[in-house]
Motif scaffolding. Structure first.
Motif, mmCIF file in Angstrom:
data_model
loop_
_atom_site.group_PDB
_atom_site.id
_atom_site.type_symbol
_atom_site.label_atom_id
_atom_site.label_comp_id
_atom_site.label_asym_id
_atom_site.label_seq_id
_atom_site.Cartn_x
_atom_site.Cartn_y
_atom_site.Cartn_z
ATOM 1 N N UNK A 1 0.831 -1.202 0.000
ATOM 2 C CA UNK A 1 0.000 0.000 0.000
ATOM 3 C C UNK A 1 0.867 1.255 0.000
ATOM 4 N N UNK A 2 1.893 1.280 0.832
ATOM 5 C CA UNK A 2 2.771 2.454 0.887
ATOM 6 C C UNK A 2 3.498 2.662 -0.435
ATOM 7 N N UNK A 3 4.020 1.592 -1.011
ATOM 8 C CA UNK A 3 4.740 1.716 -2.280
ATOM 9 C C UNK A 3 3.797 2.206 -3.372
ATOM 10 N N UNK A 4 2.613 1.621 -3.429
ATOM 11 C CA UNK A 4 1.651 2.067 -4.429
ATOM 12 C C UNK A 4 1.337 3.551 -4.247
ATOM 13 N N UNK A 5 1.041 3.944 -3.023
ATOM 14 C CA UNK A 5 0.642 5.321 -2.757
ATOM 15 C C UNK A 5 1.736 6.334 -3.005
ATOM 16 N N UNK A 6 2.949 5.958 -2.700
ATOM 17 C CA UNK A 6 4.052 6.905 -2.870
ATOM 18 C C UNK A 6 4.553 6.976 -4.308
ATOM 19 N N UNK A 7 4.273 5.958 -5.089
ATOM 20 C CA UNK A 7 4.774 5.931 -6.452
ATOM 21 C C UNK A 7 3.713 6.168 -7.521
ATOM 22 N N UNK A 8 2.451 6.361 -7.109
ATOM 23 C CA UNK A 8 1.412 6.523 -8.127
ATOM 24 C C UNK A 8 1.514 7.875 -8.803
ATOM 25 N N UNK B 1 -9.351 7.801 -1.406
ATOM 26 C CA UNK B 1 -9.025 9.196 -1.114
ATOM 27 C C UNK B 1 -7.574 9.518 -1.443
ATOM 28 N N UNK B 2 -6.683 8.579 -1.162
ATOM 29 C CA UNK B 2 -5.278 8.811 -1.448
ATOM 30 C C UNK B 2 -4.997 8.951 -2.929
ATOM 31 N N UNK B 3 -5.648 8.142 -3.731
ATOM 32 C CA UNK B 3 -5.440 8.217 -5.176
ATOM 33 C C UNK B 3 -5.968 9.529 -5.740
ATOM 34 N N UNK B 4 -7.107 9.969 -5.243
ATOM 35 C CA UNK B 4 -7.731 11.175 -5.777
ATOM 36 C C UNK B 4 -7.080 12.446 -5.234
ATOM 37 N N UNK B 5 -6.846 12.498 -3.930
ATOM 38 C CA UNK B 5 -6.420 13.750 -3.312
ATOM 39 C C UNK B 5 -4.962 13.804 -2.857
ATOM 40 N N UNK B 6 -4.358 12.673 -2.549
ATOM 41 C CA UNK B 6 -3.039 12.671 -1.919
ATOM 42 C C UNK B 6 -2.012 11.854 -2.686
ATOM 43 N N UNK B 7 -1.972 11.994 -3.962
ATOM 44 C CA UNK B 7 -1.056 11.229 -4.801
ATOM 45 C C UNK B 7 0.397 11.515 -4.415
ATOM 46 N N UNK B 8 1.086 10.468 -3.922
ATOM 47 C CA UNK B 8 2.491 10.596 -3.578
ATOM 48 C C UNK B 8 2.787 11.292 -2.272
ATOM 49 N N UNK B 9 1.803 11.579 -1.443
ATOM 50 C CA UNK B 9 2.003 12.274 -0.161
ATOM 51 C C UNK B 9 2.322 11.281 0.961
ATOM 52 N N UNK B 10 3.544 11.292 1.478
ATOM 53 C CA UNK B 10 3.892 10.353 2.551
ATOM 54 C C UNK B 10 3.054 10.544 3.821
ATOM 55 N N UNK B 11 2.625 11.770 4.111
ATOM 56 C CA UNK B 11 1.826 12.009 5.317
ATOM 57 C C UNK B 11 0.456 11.342 5.243
ATOM 58 N N UNK B 12 0.015 10.976 4.070
ATOM 59 C CA UNK B 12 -1.237 10.233 3.924
ATOM 60 C C UNK B 12 -0.966 8.729 3.809
ATOM 61 N N UNK B 13 -0.008 8.376 2.969
ATOM 62 C CA UNK B 13 0.163 6.970 2.617
ATOM 63 C C UNK B 13 0.859 6.135 3.683
ATOM 64 N N UNK B 14 1.774 6.679 4.425
ATOM 65 C CA UNK B 14 2.455 5.873 5.450
ATOM 66 C C UNK B 14 1.494 5.521 6.593
ATOM 67 N N UNK B 15 0.794 6.502 7.198
ATOM 68 C CA UNK B 15 -0.189 6.108 8.222
ATOM 69 C C UNK B 15 -1.326 5.255 7.638
ATOM 70 N N UNK B 16 -1.710 5.553 6.391
ATOM 71 C CA UNK B 16 -2.751 4.754 5.742
ATOM 72 C C UNK B 16 -2.321 3.309 5.554
ATOM 73 N N UNK B 17 -1.064 3.116 5.186
ATOM 74 C CA UNK B 17 -0.550 1.757 5.017
ATOM 75 C C UNK B 17 -0.523 1.011 6.350
#
Length: 145
Positions: free
Chosen positions: A43-50, A104-120
């Protein structure tokens, strides 16, 4: 009335059945924790690299560990009381968290570590909860037949 020979046969049969049930109730707790770690990392890799143009079908691949968790919890042959309900609630909550984080991460927080790390981390929590429940059940006397 039973004679001694019938009683011995009945006891031997009961011992064989109990042995089979114990063998079918092995708890691969570390596997559940590893699935949780895989879910977090994926999840973190996907979110940070999308990228904003990424296909929405890609997050479906991230569901593989989650599907493994659902299959694992649904196929436990012997469980302590109310664990099926706990597993169902935990996996349902995990699905809701995953859907929220990825959508929400894909739409609003693409590549944002502050969203994707806690989300993961949140996406991995159902695995860790079930792993802890499994360890607790393994240590509880009488949880196994």
């Amino acid at each position: 009335m039973m004679d001694k020979k019938e009683a011995r046969e009945a006891l031997a049969s009961a011992d064989a059945l109990a042995s089979r049930m114990r063998g079918g109730n092995r708890r691969p707790g570390p596997v559940v924790f590893l699935l949780g770690l895989a879910m977090m990392v994926m999840t973190a890799v996907y979110g940070l690299l999308i990228e904003p143009s990424t296909q929405y079908a890609v997050p479906v691949v991230l569901l593989i560990p989650f599907f493994a968790l659902v299959i694992y919890t649904a196929t436990r042959p012997v469980l302590p009381r109310h664990y099926r309900t706990l597993y169902a609630l935990t996996t349902t909550a995990g699905a809701a968290v995953y859907t929220l984080v990825v959508t929400l991460g894909t739409v609003f927080f693409s590549g944002e570590p502050l969203w994707w790390v806690p989300g993961a981390v949140l996406c991995g929590m159902p695995f860790f909860v079930i792993g802890v429940l499994e360890r607790k059940a393994a240590r509880t006397p009488g949880a196994r037949p």
